[in-house]
Scaffold this motif. Structure first.
Motif, short mmCIF file in Angstrom:
data_model
loop_
_atom_site.label_atom_id
_atom_site.label_comp_id
_atom_site.label_asym_id
_atom_site.label_seq_id
_atom_site.Cartn_x
_atom_site.Cartn_y
_atom_site.Cartn_z
N PHE A 146 0.84 -1.20 0.00
CA PHE A 146 0.00 0.00 0.00
C PHE A 146 0.88 1.25 0.00
O PHE A 146 0.62 2.20 -0.75
CB PHE A 146 -0.93 0.00 1.21
N MET A 147 1.90 1.28 0.84
CA MET A 147 2.78 2.44 0.92
C MET A 147 3.58 2.62 -0.37
O MET A 147 3.86 3.76 -0.79
CB MET A 147 3.72 2.32 2.11
N ASP A 148 3.93 1.52 -1.02
CA ASP A 148 4.63 1.62 -2.30
C ASP A 148 3.72 2.27 -3.35
O ASP A 148 4.15 3.15 -4.10
CB ASP A 148 5.06 0.23 -2.76
N LEU A 149 2.47 1.83 -3.40
CA LEU A 149 1.51 2.42 -4.33
C LEU A 149 1.31 3.89 -4.01
O LEU A 149 1.27 4.75 -4.91
CB LEU A 149 0.18 1.67 -4.23
N LEU A 150 1.21 4.21 -2.74
CA LEU A 150 0.98 5.59 -2.32
C LEU A 150 2.17 6.48 -2.71
O LEU A 150 2.00 7.62 -3.15
CB LEU A 150 0.74 5.64 -0.81
N SER A 151 3.37 5.95 -2.55
CA SER A 151 4.57 6.71 -2.91
C SER A 151 4.58 7.05 -4.40
O SER A 151 4.90 8.19 -4.80
CB SER A 151 5.82 5.91 -2.54
N ARG A 152 4.22 6.08 -5.23
CA ARG A 152 4.18 6.34 -6.67
C ARG A 152 3.10 7.36 -7.02
O ARG A 152 3.29 8.22 -7.90
CB ARG A 152 3.94 5.03 -7.43
N TYR A 153 1.98 7.30 -6.31
CA TYR A 153 0.89 8.25 -6.55
C TYR A 153 1.30 9.67 -6.16
O TYR A 153 1.07 10.63 -6.91
CB TYR A 153 -0.35 7.80 -5.76
N PHE A 154 1.91 9.82 -4.98
CA PHE A 154 2.32 11.15 -4.53
C PHE A 154 3.38 11.73 -5.46
O PHE A 154 3.39 12.93 -5.73
CB PHE A 154 2.84 11.08 -3.09
N THR A 155 4.28 10.90 -5.97
CA THR A 155 5.29 11.37 -6.92
C THR A 155 4.63 11.84 -8.20
O THR A 155 4.96 12.91 -8.75
CB THR A 155 6.31 10.26 -7.21
N ALA A 156 3.69 11.05 -8.72
CA ALA A 156 3.01 11.40 -9.96
C ALA A 156 2.20 12.69 -9.84
O ALA A 156 2.11 13.47 -10.78
CB ALA A 156 2.10 10.25 -10.41
N MET A 157 1.63 12.90 -8.66
CA MET A 157 0.78 14.07 -8.44
C MET A 157 1.54 15.25 -7.85
O MET A 157 0.94 16.29 -7.54
CB MET A 157 -0.38 13.69 -7.50
N ASN A 158 2.84 15.10 -7.67
CA ASN A 158 3.66 16.17 -7.07
C ASN A 158 3.14 16.58 -5.70
O ASN A 158 3.06 17.76 -5.36
CB ASN A 158 3.73 17.38 -8.00
N LEU A 159 2.80 15.59 -4.89
CA LEU A 159 2.32 15.83 -3.54
C LEU A 159 3.42 15.50 -2.53
O LEU A 159 4.29 14.67 -2.79
CB LEU A 159 1.09 14.95 -3.25
N SER A 160 3.38 16.16 -1.40
CA SER A 160 4.34 15.88 -0.33
C SER A 160 3.59 15.53 0.94
O SER A 160 2.43 15.90 1.11
CB SER A 160 5.25 17.09 -0.08
N THR A 161 4.26 14.82 1.84
CA THR A 161 3.61 14.41 3.08
C THR A 161 4.66 14.02 4.11
O THR A 161 5.86 13.94 3.80
CB THR A 161 2.66 13.23 2.84
N ASP A 162 4.21 13.77 5.30
CA ASP A 162 5.07 13.27 6.38
C ASP A 162 5.07 11.75 6.30
O ASP A 162 4.19 11.08 6.84
CB ASP A 162 4.53 13.76 7.74
N TRP A 163 6.06 11.18 5.62
CA TRP A 163 6.07 9.75 5.39
C TRP A 163 6.27 8.96 6.68
O TRP A 163 5.74 7.87 6.84
CB TRP A 163 7.16 9.38 4.38
N ASP A 164 7.03 9.52 7.62
CA ASP A 164 7.20 8.83 8.90
C ASP A 164 5.87 8.71 9.63
O ASP A 164 5.54 7.66 10.20
CB ASP A 164 8.21 9.57 9.77
N GLY A 165 5.09 9.80 9.59
CA GLY A 165 3.78 9.78 10.24
C GLY A 165 2.84 8.78 9.58
O GLY A 165 2.12 8.05 10.26
N LEU A 166 2.84 8.74 8.25
CA LEU A 166 1.99 7.81 7.54
C LEU A 166 2.39 6.37 7.82
O LEU A 166 1.55 5.48 7.96
CB LEU A 166 2.03 8.07 6.03
N SER A 167 3.68 6.12 7.88
CA SER A 167 4.16 4.76 8.08
C SER A 167 3.78 4.21 9.44
O SER A 167 3.62 3.00 9.62
CB SER A 167 5.69 4.72 7.92
N GLU A 168 3.61 5.11 10.43
CA GLU A 168 3.29 4.68 11.79
C GLU A 168 1.80 4.75 12.11
O GLU A 168 1.37 4.25 13.15
CB GLU A 168 4.06 5.56 12.78
N ALA A 169 1.01 5.36 11.23
CA ALA A 169 -0.41 5.55 11.52
C ALA A 169 -1.17 4.23 11.52
O ALA A 169 -0.87 3.32 10.73
CB ALA A 169 -1.03 6.51 10.49
N GLU A 170 -2.16 4.13 12.39
CA GLU A 170 -3.04 2.97 12.39
C GLU A 170 -3.83 2.92 11.08
O GLU A 170 -4.08 3.97 10.47
CB GLU A 170 -3.99 3.02 13.58
#
Length: 223
Positions: A146-170
């Motif tokens: 899921f995180m791999d798919l999300l990473s590709r999506y954020f790159t394609a859409m030029n979006l940024s985020t707190d990846w550490d926070g997402l990785s630890e979120a329930e």
């Protein structure tokens, strides 16, 4: 926390295209229109302090007698989500900065005619009883792909985020937050809202992301 017995039959609604709130999430809002300033003030006088977030449909309501809506206003979607007013501040020029904490989804039974400048609806809560319960779990959730798919999506859409926070979120917080924040269409946001369970919402979210990566409305996204 709100109990089922505390849920009112009638709530004010804030029709906002593209805005999505889900149970156990938080939605910040910047309020400046006079009618919604009045809605916030009236809401704070109630015990439940609930406001319904709901998307308008694209078509205006044409039959006032049949629906009870103002003719110039757009029809509302059948399902929205109510949030409890849990944060409030006022700016020097009279605007309100508020936070709604998602409580429960609702189904609109009918719109109320009245003298308030904002819209109100009679709602049904029973189809969404488990929204008031504990956080949902998604036993089929596989974080790594899921995180791999999300990473590709954020790159394609030029979006940024707190990846550490997402990785630890329930899972629930992760899936619901992405459903709220990703730049999907109004119709897609409504589909995410209406998903009957967390695993269904995750499957819908994955489908939308994969569609965007395949091209979606922009063929150049696909690499």
């Amino acid at each position: 926390m709100i109990n089922a017995t505390d849920l009112p039959d009638t709530i004010p609604v804030f029709p906002l295209p593209g805005a999505l709130m889900l149970p156990r999430t938080r939605l910040p809002l910047h309020i400046f229109e006079p009618r919604y300033l009045a809605m916030i003030e009236d809401c704070m006088k109630t015990k439940h302090r609930l406001i319904g977030m709901i998307q308008p449909r694209d078509t205006p309501q044409s039959d006032k007698r049949a629906t009870g809506t103002r003719p110039a206003e757009k029809r509302l979607q059948a399902i929205g989500c109510a949030g409890r007013l849990t944060g409030f501040s006022e700016t020097e020029d009279g605007r309100y900065m508020v936070t709604l904490s998602g409580a429960s989804r609702f189904r609109v039974k009918e719109e109320v005619q009245g003298f308030t400048p904002y819209r109100r609806v009679i709602v049904e809560w029973s189809p969404f009883e488990r929204d008031l319960g504990p956080s949902e779990d998604d036993k089929g959730f596989k974080r790594a792909p899921f995180m791999d798919l999300l990473s590709r999506y954020f790159t394609a859409m030029n979006l940024s985020t707190d990846w550490d926070g997402l990785s630890e979120a329930e899972p629930e917080l992760l899936i619901n937050s992405l459903s709220m924040l990703c730049p999907f269409s109004h119709e897609d946001k409504q589909a995410l809202l209406e998903a009957p369970s967390l695993d269904t919402r995750r499957e819908t979210l994955v489908t939308l992301i994969e569609f965007a990566l395949r091209g979606g409305a922009d063929a150049e996204v696909m690499q």
